[in-house]
Motif scaffolding. Structure first.
Motif, short mmCIF file in Angstrom:
data_model
loop_
_atom_site.label_atom_id
_atom_site.label_comp_id
_atom_site.label_asym_id
_atom_site.label_seq_id
_atom_site.Cartn_x
_atom_site.Cartn_y
_atom_site.Cartn_z
N ILE A 2 0.64 -0.87 0.06
CA ILE A 2 -0.26 -0.19 0.21
C ILE A 2 1.13 1.22 -0.29
O ILE A 2 0.56 1.77 -0.53
N LYS A 3 1.59 1.16 0.85
CA LYS A 3 2.62 2.65 1.12
C LYS A 3 3.45 2.48 -0.03
O LYS A 3 4.07 3.77 -0.11
N ASN A 4 3.95 2.21 -0.67
CA ASN A 4 4.45 2.29 -2.22
C ASN A 4 3.88 1.84 -3.57
O ASN A 4 4.63 2.17 -4.89
N SER A 5 2.78 2.34 -2.98
CA SER A 5 1.44 2.13 -4.03
C SER A 5 1.05 3.60 -4.11
O SER A 5 1.80 4.71 -3.49
N ARG A 6 0.85 3.69 -5.36
CA ARG A 6 -0.21 5.11 -5.83
C ARG A 6 -1.11 6.22 -4.94
O ARG A 6 -1.80 6.94 -4.37
N PHE A 7 -1.20 4.85 -4.19
CA PHE A 7 -2.92 4.80 -3.10
C PHE A 7 -1.87 4.87 -1.46
O PHE A 7 -2.66 4.25 -0.36
N ASN A 8 -0.89 5.67 -1.48
CA ASN A 8 0.40 5.57 -0.15
C ASN A 8 -0.81 6.17 1.01
O ASN A 8 -0.15 6.45 2.40
N GLN A 9 -1.72 6.79 0.52
CA GLN A 9 -1.91 7.55 1.96
C GLN A 9 -2.99 6.97 2.10
O GLN A 9 -4.06 6.83 3.62
C1 LIG Z 1 2.17 9.35 -3.15
O1 LIG Z 1 1.80 9.37 -3.99
C2 LIG Z 1 1.97 10.03 -4.93
C3 LIG Z 1 0.62 9.54 -6.15
O2 LIG Z 1 0.33 9.27 -5.63
C4 LIG Z 1 3.04 10.62 -4.68
O3 LIG Z 1 3.42 11.84 -5.92
C5 LIG Z 1 3.66 10.50 -3.60
O4 LIG Z 1 5.11 10.88 -4.10
C6 LIG Z 1 4.12 9.32 -2.77
N1 LIG Z 1 4.75 9.56 -1.37
C7 LIG Z 1 5.34 9.10 -1.05
C8 LIG Z 1 5.60 9.51 0.76
O5 LIG Z 1 5.82 7.66 -1.30
#
Ligand SMILES: *[C@@H]1O[C@H](CO)[C@@H](O)[C@H](O)[C@H]1NC(C)=O
Ligand SMILES: *[C@@H]1O[C@H](CO)[C@@H](O)[C@H](O)[C@H]1NC(C)=O
Ligand SMILES: *[C@@H]1O[C@H](CO)[C@@H](O)[C@H](O)[C@H]1NC(C)=O
Length: 585
Positions: free
Chosen positions: A357-364
């Motif tokens: 999850i945290k390495n995806s674009r849904f890391n939030q």
């Molecule tokens: C979280 O994902 C976004 C893209 O959805 C990215 O721009 C951002 O750098 C990412 N943050 C981290 C801490 O990985």
């Protein structure tokens, strides 16, 4: 001259604004009452053209607004008052009669699942409200009823609020979009579906701002299913697909809710069972863990779900680490489950789910661990931390269910103390689920509303940031449920009459969800009297104080709420009543 014109302008604007603020010229529609039976409270009936509404009013400076619901039939009835000030002196303050409880000590030891408390299998006959005895001190009360000085001591409560002692930030309140809820909702006509959505989520409804949704099926489905049953053993999830339950039931209900809600609706999603080929017993229920070779596939399964819902513009705010992991360990659960021993859950979270999850674009997306009863939390946290300390870093908080509420709520404060940067979220609650509940649905039960309020008050007073009810609605027998695990719900749907009824539990939820917006902070309340009353106080982002109180006794109570060393309000709590008070200090 110019100045006086401006002054008149300002005065007119002020008058107009306060008119707008007080009720926006809108009359609330009253509850269309229906009797539910002897000793019960009433229910409120809604249909395609009618449903009772509630608008929140902004108290002017130095005043307050009270919303009252009672066993006798009041529903959010409004009344008004002005804050009183002691002329010269300050309160002769006896000091805190109820010191902050010491957090209970917890053994975060070996993390093994043993010595769990036994559920209290006491017989509670709650189908007849006449038997109900919420009046804890009634015996004591009878003995002193003819002694006026003692009568006063037992009926006068004094509370002191400390608005600057702040605790957790509130996320919100809501309910669950299960298949069963959406199926029932869908049986209503288009217009009645709309009144349903408005009454839960709209500006004249109780303004829910949280939803929980199952990832695939749960027991409140017509049959069990997952999103990747075939091909068998396909760890790449090449054929992952949402089902018609999502397209025609859950997603439409969620989107309709989002379209009317004044605030963002934050969605929490939970898996009950993974595809059965991932499980050691290759069945939807029963004793099973995740096969070691599919740890990563099950993490990816969650990410795929978040991606699919995102395609429909439905953002998942949080996922939990599997619904009630104990259900796949204990022998008596018959519905969709997956068992996790604490050390396994820790490893999966640290090595698979967290990084995925945290390495995806849904890391939030927040990860809420455990999602099970209160008394299990310490043993899980200890086992997870022992097996994989990083699992604690990956979790944003802990999700807790209410079916273990016989266990003291202070355990939640103890967890907050130990993990101060994590949140606690209540993710599931319902009445009628226990083996001793012979009647699953009890139409118009006030006792059940009282249990909701008591539980929410306890949770909020022990650092929980939000409270999500179970099924938003059910049919009149408390289903559908594919293993006949029927329960009660705040709304019951009568499809033949194209109407739904709102039970006292609906108003119990509304006394919090309507009046405590996201971003409010709980503040300290201390008791200055022998007599007590259940309560919580928060400070809204706009600075107003909101107090929710419940009187479960069969006699009125006088409550004095002190908001500073010389300012206070007086409230009479009717027998068996719930009140929300918004004070503009
Ligand atoms: C979280 O994902 C976004 C893209 O959805 C990215 O721009 C951002 O750098 C990412 N943050 C981290 C801490 O990985
Ligand atoms: C809906 O309820 C209202 C209030 O009880 C009633 O007057 C009206 O006739 C009902 N409408 C329908 C279509 O049943
Ligand atoms: C893919 O899943 C669907 C059900 O969603 C199923 O009908 C189909 O057979 C699956 N395809 C394969 C190749 O297994």
């Amino acid at each position: 001259m110019a100045i006086s014109v401006n002054m008149r302008w300002i005065a007119a604007t002020v008058v107009l604004c306060s008119l707008l603020a007080v009720g926006q010229f809108a009359e609330d529609k009253p509850c269309e009452r229906r009797r539910a039976g002897l000793f019960r409270s009433i229910v409120c009936v809604c249909n395609s053209t009618y449903c009772d509404t509630i608008t929140r009013e902004n108290p002017a400076r130095g005043t307050y607004v009270v919303y009252t619901s009672t066993h006798g039939g009041k529903r959010f009835e409004k009344s008004y008052g002005t804050i009183k000030t002691l002329p010269e002196q300050r309160f002769d303050d006896p000091g805190d009669l109820e010191p902050e409880p010491e957090p209970i000590q917890m053994d975060f030891g070996a993390g093994e699942l043993k010595n769990l408390p036994d559920p209290p299998f006491k017989q509670e006959n709650d189908d007849n409200e006449e038997d109900e005895d919420d009046d804890e001190d009634s015996e004591e009360f009878k003995r002193v009823a003819d002694r006026p000085e003692l009568y006063d001591i037992l009926t006068n409560v004094v509370l002191r609020i400390y608005p600057s002692t702040r605790y957790q930030v509130i996320e919100g309140f809501g309910g669950s979009v299960t298949d069963a809820a959406a199926i029932n909702w869908r049986t209503l006509s288009e217009a009645t579906q709309e009144t349903f959505i408005q009454t839960y989520f709209g500006p004249e409804g109780i303004e829910y701002n949280m939803i929980r949704v199952p990832i695939a099926g749960c027991d409140f489905s017509e049959y069990p299913y997952t999103y990747a049953e075939s091909p068998w053993n396909d760890a790449t999830l090449s054929n992952f697909s949402l089902t018609h339950h999502d397209f025609f039931l859950k997603l439409p209900m969620i989107k309709r809710a989002q379209s009317v809600a004044p605030d963002e609706i934050k969605i929490t999603a939970s898996t009950w069972s993974p595809p059965i080929w991932m499980k050691t017993n290759e069945a939807i229920t029963g004793f099973a863990q995740l096969k070691r070779e599919y740890y990563q596939a099950f993490a990816d399964y969650h990410l795929r779900f978040i991606e699919e819902y995102d395609r429909f513009d439905v953002k998942i705010w949080a996922i939990t680490t599997t619904n009630e992991p104990i259900n796949g360990i204990v022998p008596f659960v018959q519905f969709n489950s997956l068992g996790w021993f604490p050390h396994q859950l820790g490893r999966w979270l640290a090595d698979n789910l967290g990084p995925t999850i945290k390495n995806s674009r849904f890391n939030q997306t927040k990860i809420l661990a455990i999602d099970d009863q209160r008394y299990l939390l310490p043993v899980y946290l200890a086992g997870m931390e022992l097996a994989a300390p990083e699992s604690i870093d990956y979790m944003d908080g802990v999700a807790v269910h209410w079916y273990g509420n016989f266990f003291p709520p202070q355990i939640l404060s103890a967890i907050q103390n130990r993990y101060p940067d994590k949140i606690l979220l209540a993710t599931e609650a319902c009445e009628g689920s226990m083996p001793w509940n012979l009647d699953k649905v009890i139409l118009g039960s006030w006792r059940r509303a009282g249990t909701y309020v008591k539980s929410i008050l306890q949770d909020l007073n022990n650092h929980v940031v939000g409270w999500i009810d179970w099924n938003l609605c059910l049919d009149p027998i408390g289903g559908p449920n594919w293993v006949d695990n029927f329960v009660d719900s705040p709304i019951l749907v009568y499809k033949d009459r194209d109407e739904f009824i709102k039970q006292p539990m609906f108003y119990a939820m509304g006394h919090f969800s309507k009046f405590i917006p996201r971003g409010s902070r709980r503040v300290r309340v201390s008791r200055r009297s022998i007599a007590s009353i259940e309560n919580v106080a928060v400070r809204k982002p706009n600075g107003n104080l909101v107090v929710v109180m419940q009187n479960r006794r069969r006699r009125p109570m006088n409550v004095e709420i002190r908001i500073s060393s010389s300012r206070y309000i007086d409230i009479i709590m009717e027998p068996r009543s719930i009140k929300t008070i918004e004070i503009n200090p």
